[in-house]
Motif scaffolding. Structure first.
Motif, short mmCIF file in Angstrom:
data_model
loop_
_atom_site.label_atom_id
_atom_site.label_comp_id
_atom_site.label_asym_id
_atom_site.label_seq_id
_atom_site.Cartn_x
_atom_site.Cartn_y
_atom_site.Cartn_z
N GLU A 239 74.74 126.85 -6.45
CA GLU A 239 74.27 127.01 -8.04
C GLU A 239 73.94 128.30 -8.38
O GLU A 239 74.24 128.77 -9.56
CB GLU A 239 72.99 126.05 -7.98
N TRP A 240 73.22 129.14 -7.60
CA TRP A 240 72.79 130.31 -8.01
C TRP A 240 74.11 131.26 -8.40
O TRP A 240 73.94 132.17 -9.14
CB TRP A 240 71.98 131.04 -6.82
N LEU A 241 75.13 131.22 -7.35
CA LEU A 241 76.15 132.10 -7.60
C LEU A 241 77.12 131.59 -8.71
O LEU A 241 77.64 132.59 -9.44
CB LEU A 241 77.17 132.09 -6.28
N TYR A 242 77.01 130.45 -9.02
CA TYR A 242 77.93 130.14 -10.08
C TYR A 242 77.16 130.45 -11.52
O TYR A 242 77.87 131.40 -12.48
CB TYR A 242 77.79 128.49 -10.31
N ALA A 243 75.91 130.38 -11.43
CA ALA A 243 74.94 131.05 -12.65
C ALA A 243 75.17 132.67 -12.66
O ALA A 243 75.22 133.37 -13.67
CB ALA A 243 73.48 130.73 -12.59
N THR A 244 75.13 133.19 -11.41
CA THR A 244 75.15 134.75 -11.39
C THR A 244 76.57 135.34 -12.00
O THR A 244 76.69 136.22 -12.50
CB THR A 244 74.74 135.10 -10.10
N VAL A 245 77.56 134.64 -11.38
CA VAL A 245 79.04 134.94 -11.95
C VAL A 245 79.05 134.93 -13.37
O VAL A 245 79.64 135.81 -14.11
CB VAL A 245 80.20 134.20 -11.36
N ARG A 246 78.64 133.92 -14.00
CA ARG A 246 78.58 133.68 -15.44
C ARG A 246 77.94 134.84 -16.27
O ARG A 246 78.33 135.59 -17.10
CB ARG A 246 78.12 132.29 -16.01
N ALA A 247 76.68 134.95 -15.48
CA ALA A 247 76.04 136.05 -16.25
C ALA A 247 76.54 137.62 -16.00
O ALA A 247 76.58 138.38 -16.98
CB ALA A 247 74.45 136.03 -15.52
N PHE A 248 77.15 137.54 -14.97
CA PHE A 248 77.66 139.10 -14.31
C PHE A 248 78.93 139.30 -15.54
O PHE A 248 79.10 140.27 -15.99
CB PHE A 248 78.31 139.07 -13.09
N VAL A 249 79.82 138.33 -15.46
CA VAL A 249 80.85 138.51 -16.51
C VAL A 249 80.44 138.77 -17.91
O VAL A 249 80.99 139.44 -18.55
CB VAL A 249 81.98 137.33 -16.31
N GLY A 250 79.53 137.87 -18.22
CA GLY A 250 79.04 138.04 -19.64
C GLY A 250 78.35 139.64 -19.76
O GLY A 250 78.66 140.00 -21.04
N LEU A 261 90.27 140.88 -17.17
CA LEU A 261 89.30 140.90 -16.04
C LEU A 261 89.69 140.02 -14.85
O LEU A 261 89.64 138.65 -15.35
CB LEU A 261 87.85 140.55 -16.42
N LEU A 262 89.96 140.30 -13.60
CA LEU A 262 90.32 139.41 -12.44
C LEU A 262 88.91 139.36 -11.84
O LEU A 262 88.39 140.28 -11.16
CB LEU A 262 91.48 140.02 -11.86
N VAL A 263 88.86 138.00 -11.49
CA VAL A 263 87.73 137.68 -10.41
C VAL A 263 88.30 137.24 -9.06
O VAL A 263 89.35 136.24 -9.17
CB VAL A 263 86.92 136.43 -11.00
N LEU A 297 84.55 129.84 -17.50
CA LEU A 297 84.55 130.87 -18.72
C LEU A 297 85.89 130.92 -19.50
O LEU A 297 85.75 130.95 -20.76
CB LEU A 297 84.08 132.21 -18.03
N ALA A 298 86.71 130.91 -18.58
CA ALA A 298 88.15 131.09 -19.26
C ALA A 298 88.54 129.65 -20.21
O ALA A 298 89.08 130.01 -21.33
CB ALA A 298 89.30 131.25 -18.26
N ALA A 299 88.13 128.60 -19.65
CA ALA A 299 88.07 127.22 -20.54
C ALA A 299 87.32 127.43 -21.65
O ALA A 299 87.68 126.88 -22.65
CB ALA A 299 87.93 126.12 -19.60
N GLU A 300 86.26 128.09 -21.77
CA GLU A 300 85.29 128.09 -22.79
C GLU A 300 85.94 129.36 -23.71
O GLU A 300 85.10 129.42 -24.95
CB GLU A 300 84.09 128.33 -22.29
N GLY A 301 87.03 129.93 -23.77
CA GLY A 301 87.29 130.66 -24.60
C GLY A 301 87.85 132.29 -24.19
O GLY A 301 88.38 132.92 -24.83
N ASP A 302 87.46 132.36 -23.05
CA ASP A 302 87.62 133.92 -22.37
C ASP A 302 89.27 133.95 -22.13
O ASP A 302 89.62 133.76 -20.91
CB ASP A 302 86.85 134.30 -21.50
N GLY A 303 90.11 134.21 -22.96
CA GLY A 303 91.68 134.28 -22.99
C GLY A 303 92.07 135.47 -21.92
O GLY A 303 93.10 135.50 -21.50
N HIS A 304 91.18 136.37 -21.46
CA HIS A 304 91.54 137.45 -20.71
C HIS A 304 90.92 137.54 -19.33
O HIS A 304 90.79 138.42 -18.65
CB HIS A 304 91.02 138.86 -21.41
N LEU A 305 90.39 136.39 -18.88
CA LEU A 305 89.90 135.98 -17.68
C LEU A 305 90.79 135.50 -16.66
O LEU A 305 91.31 134.54 -16.87
CB LEU A 305 88.39 135.45 -17.82
N LEU A 306 90.97 135.98 -15.62
CA LEU A 306 91.92 135.68 -14.42
C LEU A 306 91.14 135.34 -13.15
O LEU A 306 90.19 135.75 -12.88
CB LEU A 306 93.14 136.80 -14.38
N VAL A 307 91.69 134.57 -12.44
CA VAL A 307 90.95 134.26 -11.29
C VAL A 307 92.08 134.01 -10.13
O VAL A 307 93.12 133.38 -10.26
CB VAL A 307 90.37 132.58 -11.16
#
Length: 357
Positions: A239-250, A261-263, A297-307
Motif C-alpha cells: 500500500e505504501w509503495l502504491y501511494a509512493t509511486v503515484r506521488a513520485f510520478v506526480g 515516462l517508463l516505469v 495513472l495511465a488510465a486516469e489520463g496520463d497518456g505518456h506513461l508506460l509500464v
C-alpha cells in the motif's frame, strides 16, 4: 549547466607536437549537475534533503562520458584528469584508473593508469575517424580537466536527446564488467540517446526529494526503475509503495507533463519473490503495487506513461549474486527497455544510433 553543449568544431593543428588543452565541458555527456567542474548526480544545492547514502553515491560519475568526433588520421586523444587517491590502507588503494574507448557498439580499447591525484592518459584511435565515447572509471571520482588530439582534429560529438534514468544499484550498473555495459548505457546506444544515470546503490526507495530534482532536469525521456530496496533495505508495504509511486510520478510530472515516462518494476529476486519482509510484503506484492499504480495513472489520463514488468526480463541464470545481473542480464534489460521506448524516441535519434553502430 553541463547538459547545455554546443557542437562548434574545436580543432588542433595536424602535428605530432602537443597542442593546447581543450575545455572538456563541451565534450561531457551523461551529466546531470556540475559541482564546480565536478560532474555529480544529485543537485548540489539540495543535498540536505537526501539520505546520506544517496548523497555519497551521487558524488561518483556513474555513466559520465567524454564524446567527440575525430577526423580521419587522428592518432589518439589525450585526457588530463584529477582523481581522489585513497589512503594506502584502503582496500581500493591500488585500483587502476581505466578509460574505455568505444566506437558505436564496439569497445575499441582500454587505457589504464596507476592511481594519481592528477594524470594524463593517451587513448589510441583507429585511423578512419568517427564518433567516439570515452567511459570514465567510476571509482575515485575522476574529473576531466582537458583533452586534446594528437595528429588531427577533435570536435564535440553531436548532442543526442537526454534520457533521465532513475533507479537503484542495478541501474547504476553493479556487476556489469564495464560501465559501458550497464543496461542504461547499452539501451542508450541502441536508441541513439544520451543516458543520464541516476541510479543509486542501496537507494531508489521512493525518495520524493529525488522526484523533485528530476522534475527540474531537462530530458526528452524518463525511466523510473526502483522497488527492490523497498523489500528489505528500507522495508515497505504494498500500500505504501502504491501511494509512493503515484506521488513520485506526480512530482516528476510537474516538470515533465508530457514527457514519455517508463516505469520498470523490479526484476527477479528469487529470495524475495514469495518471502514476506518484516512488514509482511513480498517482492511479488510490491512489484504488483508498483505496476498497478502506474497503470492506474495511465488510465486516469496520463497518456505518456508506460509500464514494463521487470519479472520476465531475467532468469536465475542471469543473476550473479541472486540480485544483480551479469552482462547478459544487463543486455536483456536494455533490449526490453529499448523495445518499449523506441516508438517514443525523438525523430533523428534512431538515425544517430545507426550511424554510431
Amino acid at each position: 549547466m553541463a547538459h547545455d553543449r554546443r557542437c562548434e568544431p574545436l580543432t588542433t593543428p595536424r602535428s605530432e607536437a602537443p597542442v593546447d588543452w581543450l575545455d572538456p565541458a563541451r565534450f561531457l555527456r551523461g551529466t546531470a549537475w556540475l559541482d564546480g567542474d565536478r560532474p555529480v548526480r544529485a543537485d548540489p544545492a539540495d543535498l540536505a534533503r537526501l539520505p546520506w547514502d544517496i548523497a555519497e553515491r551521487a558524488a561518483l560519475p556513474i555513466g559520465v562520458r567524454i564524446e567527440f568526433t575525430a577526423v580521419p588520421g587522428t592518432r589518439a586523444v589525450q585526457v588530463r584528469y584529477r582523481a581522489t587517491v585513497p589512503e594506502r590502507t584502503d582496500p581500493l588503494a591500488g585500483l587502476r584508473h581505466c578509460f574505455a574507448l568505444w566506437h558505436g557498439t564496439r569497445l575499441v580499447g582500454e587505457t589504464c593508469a596507476a592511481p594519481a591525484a592528477e594524470a594524463t592518459v593517451t587513448l589510441p584511435l583507429p585511423p578512419g575517424g568517427g564518433v567516439f565515447s570515452v567511459h570514465l572509471p567510476e571509482g575515485q571520482a575522476p574529473v576531466p580537466l582537458g583533452l586534446r588530439a594528437l595528429g588531427g582534429e577533435l570536435s564535440p560529438a553531436p548532442v543526442l536527446p537526454r534520457w533521465l534514468v532513475h533507479g537503484d544499484s542495478i541501474t547504476e550498473g553493479w556487476w556489469a564488467t564495464r560501465p559501458a555495459r550497464s543496461w542504461p548505457a547499452t539501451a542508450g546506444r541502441l536508441l541513439g540517446l544520451d543516458p543520464v544515470n541516476l541510479g543509486y546503490a542501496g537507494g531508489a526507495r521512493g525518495e520524493l526529494a529525488l522526484a523533485e530534482q528530476l522534475a527540474g532536469l531537462p530530458g526528452r525521456l524518463i525511466t523510473l526503475a526502483f522497488g527492490t530496496n523497498c523489500w528489505s533495505r528500507v522495508p515497505a508495504t504494498a500500500e505504501w509503495l502504491y501511494a509512493t509511486v503515484r506521488a513520485f510520478v506526480g512530482l516528476v510530472r510537474r516538470g515533465h507533463p508530457d514527457t514519455p515516462l517508463l516505469v520498470v518494476s523490479p526484476v527477479l529476486r528469487p529470495e524475495a519473490e514469495d518471502r514476506p519482509n518484516v512488514l509482511g510484503a513480498t517482492l511479488a506484492g510490491l512489484r504488483g503495487a508498483m505496476e498497478r499504480a502506474a497503470r492506474d495513472l495511465a488510465a486516469e489520463g496520463d497518456g505518456h506513461l508506460l509500464v514494463l514488468s521487470g519479472l520476465p526480463l531475467l532468469g536465475p541464470e542471469h543473476l550473479v549474486d541472486g540480485l544483480h545481473p551479469d552482462d547478459r542480464g544487463h543486455a536483456r534489460i536494455a533490449a526490453a527497455v529499448a523495445e518499449v521506448l523506441r516508438p517514443h524516441v525523438p525523430a533523428g535519434a534512431a538515425g544517430a544510433a545507426d550511424g554510431l553502430s
